[in-house]
Design a protein around this motif. Structure first.
Motif, mmCIF file in Angstrom:
data_model
loop_
_atom_site.group_PDB
_atom_site.id
_atom_site.type_symbol
_atom_site.label_atom_id
_atom_site.label_comp_id
_atom_site.label_asym_id
_atom_site.label_seq_id
_atom_site.Cartn_x
_atom_site.Cartn_y
_atom_site.Cartn_z
ATOM 1 N N ASN A 1 0.148 3.343 -4.118
ATOM 2 C CA ASN A 1 -0.650 2.128 -4.221
ATOM 3 C C ASN A 1 -0.066 1.147 -5.230
ATOM 4 O OD1 ASN A 1 -3.459 2.045 -2.662
ATOM 5 N ND2 ASN A 1 -2.922 4.171 -3.068
ATOM 6 N N GLN B 1 -10.845 -6.312 -3.866
ATOM 7 C CA GLN B 1 -9.684 -5.483 -3.550
ATOM 8 C C GLN B 1 -9.788 -4.129 -4.259
ATOM 9 O OE1 GLN B 1 -5.321 -5.452 -2.207
ATOM 10 N NE2 GLN B 1 -7.038 -6.680 -1.633
ATOM 11 N N ARG C 1 -5.711 -3.666 -6.505
ATOM 12 C CA ARG C 1 -5.078 -2.427 -6.039
ATOM 13 C C ARG C 1 -4.140 -1.864 -7.098
ATOM 14 N NH1 ARG C 1 -3.802 0.038 -1.009
ATOM 15 N NH2 ARG C 1 -4.721 -1.693 0.173
ATOM 16 N N LEU C 2 -3.424 -2.744 -7.804
ATOM 17 C CA LEU C 2 -2.500 -2.283 -8.839
ATOM 18 C C LEU C 2 -3.253 -1.559 -9.957
ATOM 19 C CD1 LEU C 2 0.352 -2.233 -10.063
ATOM 20 C CD2 LEU C 2 -0.146 -4.461 -11.090
ATOM 21 N N THR D 1 -10.387 -0.663 -1.855
ATOM 22 C CA THR D 1 -9.420 0.427 -1.903
ATOM 23 C C THR D 1 -9.989 1.645 -2.629
ATOM 24 O OG1 THR D 1 -8.450 -0.553 -3.899
ATOM 25 C CG2 THR D 1 -7.426 -1.103 -1.788
ATOM 26 N N ARG E 1 -4.143 -8.964 -5.717
ATOM 27 C CA ARG E 1 -3.403 -7.701 -5.628
ATOM 28 C C ARG E 1 -3.478 -6.904 -6.920
ATOM 29 N NH1 ARG E 1 -4.129 -10.201 -1.348
ATOM 30 N NH2 ARG E 1 -2.661 -10.016 0.384
ATOM 31 N N ALA F 1 1.010 -2.545 -3.940
ATOM 32 C CA ALA F 1 0.384 -3.701 -4.577
ATOM 33 C C ALA F 1 1.435 -4.723 -4.995
ATOM 34 C CB ALA F 1 -0.444 -3.248 -5.781
#
Length: 267
Positions: A69, A32, A121-122, A36, A118, A73
């Protein structure tokens, strides 16, 4: 058990289930982050070639990217249950089990499957925010920190509202429609840039239809301390994130209508 305690119990159970396969969880999170990350490279290449775009520098656009983002996320992690409502609950009849439990449906669905991936992305969003701080010289005063947190909360509410609407449509279509991805992933793509780059009709859509500009653009302009090229007053950015919470409330109204339409699997 109270609603909040039950939610955290469900989240903990979801995380424990993923922790049984640590290699898979780490690889999914890394994937992920890397996937991204391609978007970051594309934005960097654009500004490396042209320097600025309509007066916006790379550091300023990085602030938009990081905020959006981080918002998505968190919302994507919380809204997984609404995303798979059609395939995992309605088609199998498992939604009846949720109805029999003495707790609200949204709480059960938000705690259904909180994906560790996730975090990829965070983490990337937070790193880009750190880059934006250094590149654009952002002064994180207590007021600006509060505004950023308020904007992120409003953005999480907005994206969660979109996922709730996606799940609501499944009461009529059974399958979750891919068209909803235009407003989730498409919204993330659009929110990564200032809305001044878009046509007037699209700016209005992002402000009054799906109020992404209210949770990302206007707060970011206020944090940067620059005048809005569209002429909006400075105080707009400090209040506009409320639109995300209004959108979520309206989404749950539609959700209630969808639940009342549900007639069980019949098995």
């Amino acid at each position: 058990m109270g609603g909040v305690a039950l939610f955290f119990r469900l989240v903990l159970a979801s995380l424990k289930g993923q922790a049984l396969y640590p290699t898979s969880a780490v690889l999914a999170t890394l994937a992920q982050f890397l996937v991204t990350g391609i978007e970051v490279v594309a934005i960097w290449a654009l500004f490396d070639r042209f320097g600025t775009v309509q007066g916006w520098a790379l550091g300023e656009v990085a602030l938009f990217y990081g905020l959006v983002n981080v918002m998505f996320a968190i919302a994507d992690a919380l809204g997984r249950g609404f995303d798979v409502l059609g395939t995992e609950f309605l088609r199998t009849g498992a939604f009846d089990r949720l109805l029999l439990r003495p707790r609200t449906l949204p709480l059960q669905l938000m705690g259904h499957d909180l994906r560790m991936s996730r975090l990829g992305r965070l983490a990337q969003g937070l790193m880009v925010l750190a880059y934006a701080t250094a590149q654009a010289g952002i002064a994180w005063t207590p007021a600006h920190v509060g505004l950023a947190l308020f904007a992120i909360a409003g953005g999480v509410a907005l994206f969660l509202g979109i996922l709730v609407l996606q799940g609501t449509l499944a009461f009529w279509t059974v399958e979750s429609l891919e068209v909803a991805n235009m407003f989730t992933y498409g919204g993330v793509e659009a929110g990564q840039y200032p809305i001044t780059l878009y046509a007037r009709w699209f700016r209005r859509l992002l402000t009054f239809g799906v109020p992404l500009a209210c949770v990302a653009y206007y707060p970011a302009v206020a944090i940067l301390g620059r005048a809005d090229p569209l002429g909006a007053p400075a105080w707009i950015g400090w209040l506009s994130p409320l639109a995300g919470f209004v959108f979520l409330a309206l989404s749950f109204l539609a959700w209630g209508h969808g639940v009342r339409r549900y007639t069980s699997a019949g098995s």
